[in-house]
Design an enzyme around this catalytic site. Structure first.
Site, PDB file in Angstrom:
ATOM      1  N   SER A  47      23.748  67.306  42.308  1.00  0.00           N
ATOM      2  CA  SER A  47      24.668  66.913  41.350  1.00  0.00           C
ATOM      3  C   SER A  47      24.011  66.721  40.158  1.00  0.00           C
ATOM      4  O   SER A  47      24.632  66.464  38.966  1.00  0.00           O
ATOM      5  CB  SER A  47      25.490  65.870  41.896  1.00  0.00           C
ATOM      6  N   GLY A 243      27.767  69.347  37.214  1.00  0.00           N
ATOM      7  CA  GLY A 243      28.621  70.112  36.053  1.00  0.00           C
ATOM      8  C   GLY A 243      29.980  69.910  36.078  1.00  0.00           C
ATOM      9  O   GLY A 243      30.756  69.085  36.768  1.00  0.00           O
ATOM     10  N   CYS A 269      33.760  64.008  45.482  1.00  0.00           N
ATOM     11  CA  CYS A 269      32.849  64.424  43.973  1.00  0.00           C
ATOM     12  C   CYS A 269      33.332  65.402  43.365  1.00  0.00           C
ATOM     13  O   CYS A 269      34.609  65.403  42.967  1.00  0.00           O
ATOM     14  CB  CYS A 269      31.573  64.279  44.222  1.00  0.00           C
ATOM     15  N   LEU A 270      32.767  66.544  43.055  1.00  0.00           N
ATOM     16  CA  LEU A 270      33.130  67.506  42.532  1.00  0.00           C
ATOM     17  C   LEU A 270      34.291  68.248  43.373  1.00  0.00           C
ATOM     18  O   LEU A 270      35.371  68.682  42.869  1.00  0.00           O
ATOM     19  CB  LEU A 270      32.100  68.861  42.273  1.00  0.00           C
ATOM     20  N   GLN A 273      37.578  66.776  42.555  1.00  0.00           N
ATOM     21  CA  GLN A 273      37.848  67.114  41.199  1.00  0.00           C
ATOM     22  C   GLN A 273      38.651  68.593  41.412  1.00  0.00           C
ATOM     23  O   GLN A 273      39.736  68.973  40.735  1.00  0.00           O
ATOM     24  CB  GLN A 273      37.152  67.505  40.060  1.00  0.00           C
ATOM     25  N   ASN A 311      28.217  59.133  41.609  1.00  0.00           N
ATOM     26  CA  ASN A 311      27.398  60.065  40.601  1.00  0.00           C
ATOM     27  C   ASN A 311      28.141  61.199  39.959  1.00  0.00           C
ATOM     28  O   ASN A 311      28.619  62.256  40.727  1.00  0.00           O
ATOM     29  CB  ASN A 311      26.185  60.503  41.466  1.00  0.00           C
ATOM     30  N   PHE A 314      32.387  63.772  34.887  1.00  0.00           N
ATOM     31  CA  PHE A 314      33.585  63.999  34.843  1.00  0.00           C
ATOM     32  C   PHE A 314      34.730  63.533  35.780  1.00  0.00           C
ATOM     33  O   PHE A 314      34.250  62.688  36.660  1.00  0.00           O
ATOM     34  CB  PHE A 314      33.820  65.729  34.948  1.00  0.00           C
ATOM     35  N   HIS A 353      30.713  58.460  46.699  1.00  0.00           N
ATOM     36  CA  HIS A 353      30.205  59.263  47.511  1.00  0.00           C
ATOM     37  C   HIS A 353      29.830  58.109  48.757  1.00  0.00           C
ATOM     38  O   HIS A 353      29.260  57.472  48.990  1.00  0.00           O
ATOM     39  CB  HIS A 353      28.720  59.308  47.229  1.00  0.00           C
ATOM     40  N   GLU A 355      29.105  59.006  51.671  1.00  0.00           N
ATOM     41  CA  GLU A 355      27.716  59.182  52.566  1.00  0.00           C
ATOM     42  C   GLU A 355      26.809  58.298  51.909  1.00  0.00           C
ATOM     43  O   GLU A 355      25.617  58.237  52.597  1.00  0.00           O
ATOM     44  CB  GLU A 355      27.675  60.537  52.620  1.00  0.00           C
TER      45      GLU A 355
END
Length: 387
Positions: A47, A243, A269-270, A273, A311, A314, A353, A355
């Site tokens: 990330s 990103g 996380c990503l 999104q 972390n 966005f 996160h 984890e």
């Protein structure tokens, strides 16, 4: 011999210090992380691709590095900024000093700068592009030009850069202090088949899924929904990654198709999104993001507060949520959206996160919820691998 280094931000701010890694230049978005430990896990977290990480804790490198505490095959951060590098390392697991590790992986890093000043600047002005130059030829003007030429992360699809190039199985569970990394588990001992999209997946996420009975098939970021369905999964996992999620149209389209089924989906996380975008929501660039292991998040359904690892730069725009998404978690730092759950499908996601690695495990129960959805799906469809 002590070598000089300089960090220059796109606004012209300069920080002079000492080179502790490779010689050369590193360009990327400068962010700060407030974690007190886990610098090796941070450096190897995909990330952080295209980012220069500032660690706010003053002493970094005390315990050295080892061959176990890594979240991917290589160092992913573009560069490292710290206050002080200890002269000695002291830990029974140490195999290499941080400085030697950075040099071996060709990572440019700078120490002996005022990281508190840098962090305050990033908080006030927002994350900035920057450039570290280390070695004999230190040119502030060149560093400034490189920083200003960097296009920034908004609109940049990095998932396809850090993803695996081929499908592979993952059967290894979590590390234990007494025994280190365990041997792979036997497939017959893992009743649930989960396909994990690798948008920059951290290894500890995969291990925690295995701990709960999942045998994983990890697939590249650009794998189509049709190819995933051919693998006949009991559940689908959408990993973390670097990103901007918006340019990842291939992933958004795949998730849209997968949401037409009843297969449970869990995103982190990503992946969180991407689930939101596939459901009709929108994302936005944050001022300086969330990076650290001490972020309080409220579980709105259980009415409890949990300290989480974060972390991301966005976030999902809560104002854009469609009616089929309910909010499950919110940040107590800035009120940003942290968790969602589809009201019409067995699909949910979390921005932080669970984890950790590094960080607390107070939200690890999210993995358990994923398993509950998988069990319900297997029972409903009379799948042979139901416990």
């Amino acid at each position: 011999m002590i070598k000089s280094a300089i960090l220059v931000l796109e606004d012209g701010t300069q920080f002079h210090g000492r080179a502790i890694g490779a010689e050369g230049a590193a360009v990327g978005e400068v962010v700060f992380n407030t974690s007190m430990t886990g610098y090796q896990e941070i450096l190897t977290d995909p990330s952080y691709s295209r980012q220069i990480v500032t660690l706010t804790y003053p002493h970094i490198g005390n315990v050295g590095v080892n061959s176990v505490d890594k979240e991917s095959l290589k160092v992913q951060a573009q560069g490292l900024v710290i206050r002080d590098l200890p002269l000695l390392t002291s830990n029974f697991r140490c195999e290499e000093t941080l400085s030697d590790y950075l040099k071996r992986h060709n990572i440019v890093a700078i120490a002996d700068i005022d990281t508190r000043k840098l962090t305050r600047l990033l908080r006030e002005k927002g994350s900035q592009n920057g450039c570290i130059i280390a070695g004999k030829q230190i040119d502030a003007q060149v560093a400034l030009e490189k920083a200003q030429a960097f296009p920034g992360l908004e609109g940049m699809d990095l998932a396809k850069e850090v993803t695996t190039k081929q499908i592979y199985p993952w059967l290894q569970g979590s590390w234990k202090l007494a025994g280190g990394l365990p041997e792979d588990k036997q497939e017959q001992d893992l009743p649930y088949h989960v396909v994990a999209y690798d948008f920059g997946a951290k290894r500890n996420i995969l291990r925690m899924l295995v701990d709960r009975g999942c045998r994983l098939t990890v697939v590249p970021a650009q794998t189509s929904a049709e190819d995933v369905l051919k693998l006949n999964p009991d559940g689908i996992f959408l990993s973390n990654g670097p990103g901007d999620p918006a340019p990842c149209g291939y992933a958004i389209d795949a998730v849209k198709t997968l949401l037409e089924t009843e297969i449970p989906i869990f995103g982190i996380c990503l992946g969180h999104q991407l689930l939101a975008l596939a459901s009709g929501a929108e994302t936005m660039k944050m001022k300086f993001g969330h990076h650290g292991g001490n972020h309080p998040v409220k579980d709105l359904e259980c009415n409890v507060v949990m300290i989480t690892a974060q972390n991301h730069g966005f976030a999902v725009d809560e104002k854009s949520l469609p009616s089929n998404l309910r909010v499950t978690h919110k940040s107590l730092f800035d009120g940003t959206l942290q968790g969602i759950h589809r009201t019409d499908k067995p699909a949910f996601s979390f921005q932080g996160h669970p984890e950790a690695s590094p960080g607390p495990h107070e939200t690890a129960s999210l993995f358990d919820h994923f398993i509950e959805l998988i069990e319900q799906y297997c029972q409903k469809n009379n799948r042979h691998n139901t416990k």
